[in-house]
Design an enzyme around this catalytic site. Structure first.
Site, short mmCIF file in Angstrom:
data_model
loop_
_atom_site.label_atom_id
_atom_site.label_comp_id
_atom_site.label_asym_id
_atom_site.label_seq_id
_atom_site.Cartn_x
_atom_site.Cartn_y
_atom_site.Cartn_z
CB THR A 38 -0.94 0.01 1.22
OG1 THR A 38 -1.66 -1.22 1.27
CG2 THR A 38 -1.91 1.17 1.15
CB VAL A 66 4.64 -9.47 13.37
CG1 VAL A 66 4.61 -8.34 14.41
CG2 VAL A 66 4.10 -10.75 13.97
CB THR A 68 -0.11 -3.17 11.84
OG1 THR A 68 -0.85 -4.39 11.79
CG2 THR A 68 0.18 -2.68 10.44
CE LYS A 138 -12.82 -0.83 23.73
NZ LYS A 138 -11.98 -1.78 24.50
NE ARG A 208 -40.84 0.48 -1.37
CZ ARG A 208 -40.42 -0.31 -2.36
NH1 ARG A 208 -39.20 -0.17 -2.86
NH2 ARG A 208 -41.21 -1.23 -2.87
CG HIS A 263 -48.67 -14.66 -2.96
ND1 HIS A 263 -48.28 -13.45 -2.44
CD2 HIS A 263 -49.82 -14.42 -3.63
CE1 HIS A 263 -49.16 -12.52 -2.77
NE2 HIS A 263 -50.10 -13.08 -3.49
CG PHE A 449 -46.78 -41.58 2.10
CD1 PHE A 449 -48.05 -41.46 2.67
CD2 PHE A 449 -45.68 -41.57 2.95
CE1 PHE A 449 -48.22 -41.31 4.03
CE2 PHE A 449 -45.84 -41.42 4.33
CZ PHE A 449 -47.12 -41.29 4.87
CG ASP A 454 -58.20 -40.67 -0.50
OD1 ASP A 454 -56.99 -40.79 -0.79
OD2 ASP A 454 -58.60 -40.13 0.55
#
Length: 500
Positions: A38, A66, A68, A138, A208, A263, A449, A454
């Site tokens: 960076t 290691v 920072t 924090k 919303r 739906h 099942f 019927d």
């Protein structure tokens, strides 16, 4: 409480989008501290920055593990500006105040997707990054933390409009996002080590309202990973629920298929040679329920299909692609939501449901049958087998108790969400007759099942002669014997598809 940013610590893995933010900070005279890649990126822009090593007096060690983790860094982040003891200690130990922390995390999940080598995966577990992010979040009363590249542009806009200052409310909002980033990161690591399936919440998007206007709602996740939205208003809570149902259904088919969802239930679905023919057949299944529905297709939307679809009111249309002339027609209504589905990006492996004071977790209902057992009075014909397979998929995506009636790969009647399987069957027959479908030659799928014979009797009386069901009832023989006596085809799959 306004705070002006005078110093910033920047250490990121991803540099894309960072340049405008760094230039804005530099233009405002902000002192920038940085590390490694960076630091080089910033200096290559012609902007000076202070190496973190000059604060810690230590180089980056242990292969970069290691760099920072030091009181000079964390003291500058955690020091409270309104606590005299903190300020005195910072002065005594030459610890600078840090007003902005810009840190992202090593790509742990991306690494998991590209390798199974444990050594490489372990090295992508970030230690310093989450620690700095948590520390900065924090101490949000005194500093700003940005933990995701998606927030770079927003911070630039904020700093430019407020002359480098931020409000307490804004800092707290950034902190909330930062804790969310770290939480999801830790969940991903936990899942890797334990083989568990905790669900990362992802980014929060306020809606919303929920299912009804008096209910608050949010979406956690990234819809851009699943869809590209080409037109229309923001997706609502109910839209998303229906869109999910539509996508999970359409991913089951390989033939050109069109479906209409209302739906979360299928009210029309058909497979045909072309997208236009599939649309016509799906709509014919229940043109009344299609009003205001969510439409989904696994083929490109062409002009002819768009012209036909344009004649009805619908909320959402999902497809893998849209022809340009089709888009011109469909965009004629500005609120119409048009979504391009990105491959299998919406494929689910786990499902979560809130119940009581906890969460139910289960694997998704994958597959359609474990066996194809012909138990009736005759074998299924080739056409019946195609329709039964199609019917079984459709039935799987209906609320239980569920019955689907299919003829020539077209849904001609369905019953779902009933407390009795017989009631679902009667509902499906009523629907078929409402739209003048002849059930002679149709097939029937049941998600569970038949406890008695019927349903088979009632369906047979309407002309249905082929059935598919999982089996498993102590009275399976009743339905089987009826099929044998009347020369009807029946397939048992060994796989139930309840959908509560």
């Amino acid at each position: 409480m306004q705070k002006k940013i005078q110093s910033a610590l920047i250490s990121v893995f991803y540099k894309d989008g960072l340049e405008p933010l760094v230039k804005t900070l530099s233009k405002s005279g902000v002192t920038i501290y940085s590390t490694g890649g960076t630091q080089k990126f910033i200096e290559d822009l012609g902007i000076s920055c202070v190496p973190v090593e000059s604060l810690t007096t230590y180089p980056s060690i242990l292969g970069g593990r290691v760099k920072t983790l030091h009181p000079a860094v964390f003291g500058g982040i955690l020091g409270r500006r309104n606590v005299e003891q903190d300020l005195n200690e910072m002065k005594a130990y030459n610890i600078p105040e840090i007003d902005l922390v810009i840190v992202d995390l090593y790509p742990f999940e991306e690494t998991l997707r590209t390798t199974s080598e444990e050594k490489l995966i372990i090295e992508k577990i970030d230690i310093g990054g989450p620690s700095m992010i948590r520390a900065a979040a924090k101490n949000f009363r005194d500093l700003v933390v940005v933990a995701a590249k998606d927030d770079y542009a927003g911070l630039v806009e904020l700093l430019e409009s407020q002359q480098g200052e931020t409000s307490l409310e804004q800092r707290k909002a950034f902190a909330a996002k930062a804790f969310e980033v770290v939480m999801n990161y830790d969940i991903a690591i936990n899942n890797y080590f334990n083989g568990t399936i905790l669900k990362p919440l992802g980014h929060k998007q306020s809606m919303r309202y929920g299912e009804n206007p008096h209910q608050q709602a949010s979406f956690y996740g990234d819809l851009t990973e699943v869809f590209t939205q080409l037109n229309g208003k923001e997706l609502s809570y109910n839209n998303l629920v229906d869109v999910d149902a539509a996508v999970q259904l359409i991913q089951e088919f390989t033939d050109t298929t069109f479906a209409i969802i209302k739906h979360t239930s299928v009210c029309g679905v058909a497979a045909r040679a072309t997208v236009k023919e599939s649309w016509d057949a799906a709509l014919a299944g229940d043109p009344e329920s299609a009003f205001g529905g969510v439409l989904v297709c696994n083929g490109a939307i062409d002009k002819a299909t768009a012209e036909a679809i344009n004649e009805i009111f619908f909320e959402v249309l999902i497809a893998p692609s849209f022809d340009e002339d089709a888009l011109a027609i469909l965009k004629s209504k500005k609120n119409r939501i048009l979504l391009v589905l990105k491959n299998d990006s919406a494929k689910l492996t786990m499902q979560f449901k809130s119940v009581l004071n906890g969460t139910l977790v289960q694997s998704t209902d994958e597959g359609n049958y474990t066996e194809w057992k012909e138990v009736g009075g005759r074998q299924t014909t080739a056409a019946e087998k195609d329709d039964l397979t199609f019917a079984n998929i459709v039935c799987k995506h209906l609320k239980s108790n569920a019955i689907a009636l299919i003829r020539n790969k077209q849904l001609v009647g369905k019953g779902c969400g009933q407390t009795s399987r017989v009631d679902s069957l009667r509902q499906s027959i009523t629907k078929a007759k409402q739209f003048n479908f002849d059930l002679q030659g149709a097939v029937l799928a049941s998600d569970a099942f038949f406890p008695f014979n019927d349903c088979v009797q009632i369906a047979h009386a309407e002309g249905i002669e082929a059935f598919i069901q999982p089996g498993g009832s102590v009275r399976d023989k009743d339905s089987i014997e009826y099929c044998v006596q009347h020369n009807l085809a029946m397939v048992m799959t060994g796989m139930r598809h309840f959908k509560h």
